[in-house]
Design a protein around this motif. Structure first.
Motif, short mmCIF file in Angstrom:
data_model
loop_
_atom_site.label_atom_id
_atom_site.label_comp_id
_atom_site.label_asym_id
_atom_site.label_seq_id
_atom_site.Cartn_x
_atom_site.Cartn_y
_atom_site.Cartn_z
N ILE A 67 5.70 -7.95 2.08
CA ILE A 67 5.75 -6.50 2.19
C ILE A 67 5.06 -6.10 3.47
CG2 ILE A 67 5.14 -4.31 1.09
CD1 ILE A 67 4.93 -5.83 -1.56
N ASP A 68 5.74 -5.36 4.32
CA ASP A 68 5.16 -4.93 5.58
C ASP A 68 4.39 -3.62 5.39
OD1 ASP A 68 6.22 -7.06 7.01
OD2 ASP A 68 8.15 -6.02 7.28
N GLU B 224 -13.52 8.96 12.11
CA GLU B 224 -12.64 9.93 12.75
C GLU B 224 -11.40 9.23 13.31
OE1 GLU B 224 -13.34 13.81 15.56
OE2 GLU B 224 -14.24 11.91 16.21
N GLY B 225 -10.24 9.78 12.95
CA GLY B 225 -8.97 9.24 13.46
C GLY B 225 -8.48 8.01 12.73
N ARG B 226 -9.11 7.68 11.63
CA ARG B 226 -8.69 6.49 10.89
C ARG B 226 -7.27 6.61 10.39
NH1 ARG B 226 -11.43 4.64 5.15
NH2 ARG B 226 -9.94 3.00 4.61
N ILE B 227 -6.52 5.51 10.48
CA ILE B 227 -5.15 5.45 9.98
C ILE B 227 -5.11 4.50 8.80
CG2 ILE B 227 -2.77 4.79 10.52
CD1 ILE B 227 -3.28 5.58 13.39
N GLY B 228 -4.71 5.00 7.64
CA GLY B 228 -4.62 4.15 6.46
C GLY B 228 -3.37 3.30 6.47
N GLN B 229 -3.38 2.22 5.71
CA GLN B 229 -2.23 1.34 5.59
C GLN B 229 -1.76 1.35 4.14
OE1 GLN B 229 -0.94 -0.22 8.33
NE2 GLN B 229 -2.56 0.73 9.57
N VAL B 230 -0.46 1.59 3.94
CA VAL B 230 0.10 1.62 2.59
C VAL B 230 1.22 0.58 2.49
CG1 VAL B 230 -0.46 4.05 2.24
CG2 VAL B 230 1.76 3.44 3.19
N ILE B 231 1.45 0.11 1.26
CA ILE B 231 2.55 -0.83 1.02
C ILE B 231 3.40 -0.31 -0.13
CG2 ILE B 231 1.29 -2.86 1.86
CD1 ILE B 231 0.74 -3.57 -1.09
N LYS B 232 4.67 -0.64 -0.09
CA LYS B 232 5.57 -0.33 -1.20
C LYS B 232 5.33 -1.35 -2.32
CE LYS B 232 9.39 -0.69 1.06
NZ LYS B 232 10.85 -0.67 1.34
#
Length: 325
Positions: free
Chosen positions: A90-91, A74-82
């Motif tokens: 790449i941040d 619950e409330g998980r935030i995913g991380q994406v990269i370009k």
């Protein structure tokens, strides 16, 4: 987007202790989840970490109980990269799950498992994050809570089963060889430290469970603190193997030994390899297990239920017809 993707199906058996038990796993599943909502089927192993598992879809198809089993934080935030791979770095960027069109909160799924059950037999398709051991723990809680009466002293496990053909081909189990890759960590050394370097720097030293097993076996007989492989072997090429030889107990058959083997290592996947040595030859892990890859239709990386459940049921029928189960 629709595409085809390989899924590994594996055969499992629900084994009850003590035996015999009057009901099958399929009957318990029906009893526990009949006329339930997702809220009824939601379970958290630890409320403090906000991680939940649940059976989402459930249905009877051709006499099989079919279901998918999901997990989410619950409330998980995913991380994406370009995909700007020409850059020096790449941040990552945070990507929270957006609200649904009606304003309802949404969550990212952490793992997906699909299964069908006939009697005490199951066909399971796992993924990297959601495995049979998670389904087993979930069913232990939900069946005990929702299937009445289910005796307090009654237990069950989901166990892999060895092919009947493999049983017939094995004569006299003697040893089991357990293998795992040797893990490494970086250790800083000073100038001239142990004669390793002139200017100091880092060296690769063994670490992890396999290395701890070696140290535990040797004890204080040898000093392993200076063991490194720098200069003569790539760390990725080194594997640790431990061999166990068991004596056949009075009244114990090869079949008993194989059942024990399948049960002991039932949840071991890629993190450990094992091989059985017998009087008739050696058999590797994949030869001892009932599993097979199948091409399954996916839509936006979700298996098509009609396709995956149909192929699971058909494969079970094939195993029965060929005498594997």
């Amino acid at each position: 987007m629709r595409h085809s993707k390989s899924k590994q199906f594996s055969f499992w058996t629900a084994r009850f202790t003590p035996e015999p038990y009057a009901k099958t796993m399929q009957q318990l599943l029906r009893s526990a989840f009949e006329k339930t909502t997702v809220q009824d089927r939601l379970h958290s192993t630890n409320p403090d970490d906000n991680y939940f598992t649940f059976i989402n879809y459930k249905a009877e198809r051709r006499g099989f109980f079919c279901g998918d089993f999901f997990g989410y934080e619950e409330g998980r935030i995913g991380q994406v990269i370009k995909e700007a791979f020409h850059q020096e770095q790449i941040d990552p960027r945070a990507l929270p799950a957006p609200k649904a069109a009606d304003g309802t909160n949404q969550q990212f799924l952490d793992g997906k498992l699909y299964f069908v059950c006939n009697g005490d037999h199951l066909i399971i398709a796992q993924d990297l994050h959601m495995k049979a051991q998670h389904l087993e723990r979930y069913l232990q809680k939900m069946i005990r809570h929702r299937s009445q009466p289910f005796p307090d002293e009654q237990q069950f496990t989901l166990e892999r089963s060895i092919s009947q053909k493999a049983r017939k081909a094995i004569h006299g189990a003697k040893k089991i060889h357990l293998s795992a890759p040797l893990e490494y960590e970086q250790k800083r050394v000073g100038k001239g430290d142990s004669g390793k370097r002139e200017t100091g720097g880092f060296i690769s030293v063994p670490a992890g469970n396999a290395w701890e097993a070696i140290k535990g076996l040797i004890g204080d007989k040898l000093d392993l603190t200076q063991f490194t492989t720098d200069g003569f072997a790539d760390p990725q090429d080194i594997e640790v193997t431990i061999s166990l030889a068991w004596k056949k107990q009075r009244g114990q058959t090869v079949s008993n030994q194989l059942d024990t083997l399948a049960n002991t290592f039932r949840h071991v996947e890629d993190e450990l390899d094992f091989e059985l040595e017998t009087h008739s030859g050696r058999m590797k892990k994949d030869e001892l297990r009932l599993s097979h890859p199948f091409s399954v239709q996916h839509e936006d990386d979700m298996p098509d239920r009609d396709d995956i459940f149909e192929k699971m049921i058909n494969w079970y029928g094939h195993l029965v017809q060929t005498g594997d189960v």
